[in-house]
Design a protein around this motif. Sequence first.
Motif, PDB file in Angstrom:
ATOM      1  N   GLN A  54       0.820  -1.202   0.000  1.00 29.34           N
ATOM      2  CA  GLN A  54       0.000   0.000   0.000  1.00 29.34           C
ATOM      3  C   GLN A  54       0.860   1.261   0.000  1.00 29.34           C
ATOM      4  O   GLN A  54       0.412   2.324  -0.433  1.00 29.34           O
ATOM      5  N   ALA A  77      -7.292  -6.152  -0.356  1.00 21.44           N
ATOM      6  CA  ALA A  77      -7.581  -5.552   0.941  1.00 21.44           C
ATOM      7  C   ALA A  77      -8.311  -6.528   1.851  1.00 21.44           C
ATOM      8  O   ALA A  77      -8.325  -6.357   3.070  1.00 21.44           O
ATOM      9  N   ARG A  84      -8.831   1.439   1.655  1.00 20.72           N
ATOM     10  CA  ARG A  84      -7.790   0.417   1.520  1.00 20.72           C
ATOM     11  C   ARG A  84      -8.041  -0.442   0.280  1.00 20.72           C
ATOM     12  O   ARG A  84      -7.100  -0.857  -0.400  1.00 20.72           O
ATOM     13  N   ALA A  87      -6.819   1.462  -2.609  1.00 24.02           N
ATOM     14  CA  ALA A  87      -5.363   1.590  -2.555  1.00 24.02           C
ATOM     15  C   ALA A  87      -4.650   0.307  -2.979  1.00 24.02           C
ATOM     16  O   ALA A  87      -3.599   0.370  -3.627  1.00 24.02           O
ATOM     17  N   ILE A  88      -5.215  -0.855  -2.628  1.00 28.46           N
ATOM     18  CA  ILE A  88      -4.532  -2.114  -2.916  1.00 28.46           C
ATOM     19  C   ILE A  88      -5.078  -2.777  -4.176  1.00 28.46           C
ATOM     20  O   ILE A  88      -4.326  -3.093  -5.107  1.00 28.46           O
ATOM     21  N   ALA A  92      -2.387  -0.147  -6.186  1.00 27.72           N
ATOM     22  CA  ALA A  92      -1.157  -0.943  -6.077  1.00 27.72           C
ATOM     23  C   ALA A  92      -1.073  -1.976  -7.184  1.00 27.72           C
ATOM     24  O   ALA A  92      -0.002  -2.225  -7.741  1.00 27.72           O
TER      25      ALA A  92
END
Length: 216
Positions: A54, A77, A84, A87-88, A92
Amino acid sequence: MSDIIIFGGHGKVALLATRILSDRGHHVTSVIRKAEQADEVRAHGGDPEVADIQEQTISGFEDLVRGQDAVVWSAGAGGGSVDRTWAIDRDAAVLSVQAAARAGVERYVMVSWSGSQLDHGVPQDDDFFAYAQSKMTADAVVRDSGLEWTIVAPSTLTDDEPTGQVDWAGEGTNVSRGDVAHVVADVLETGGTAGSTYRFNAGSTPIAEFLRADQA
């Protein structure tokens, strides 16, 4: 023997795939978030690498994947917060694809979800929307990456014993993590799977036969 890096290395599918691949003679680097997860990775035959995906930049991802023969993205996540998840499962994942291209790692396997399509049908006010949207976006990026990509897209995961058999998505509702791990390992060793998306459930088609079909 190939050098393979798996992101999300402490996840159940990743651990099972690590065991299969290492038993077949491959060297697996498993990227994990916590140092205390390292022993379990080693017990499955993997070489742990601690890194918080992350927090990684594209250059950080590039450093992680450089020199590998293949990248497997099995991170997620896991039902955490919406932020999250974005984000992942989206950001990511996309950075890892870009990093693989920059580092010259041509083979990339994305572990996705059977519903990861443009019209996934999840309402925007549903908590699941972030996951569905993230998976759809990451899959679109990897298809457009120029890499030798394969998308492994199972339906709902279970801890049932693997059978070595699956069927096309739409003919069931779930599939064992063990069978998903076998599909991940087998696409890395089966010629002709690059450029294909495999959406599947538990079923009665042997995995080797399933992978011979063109599911692009």
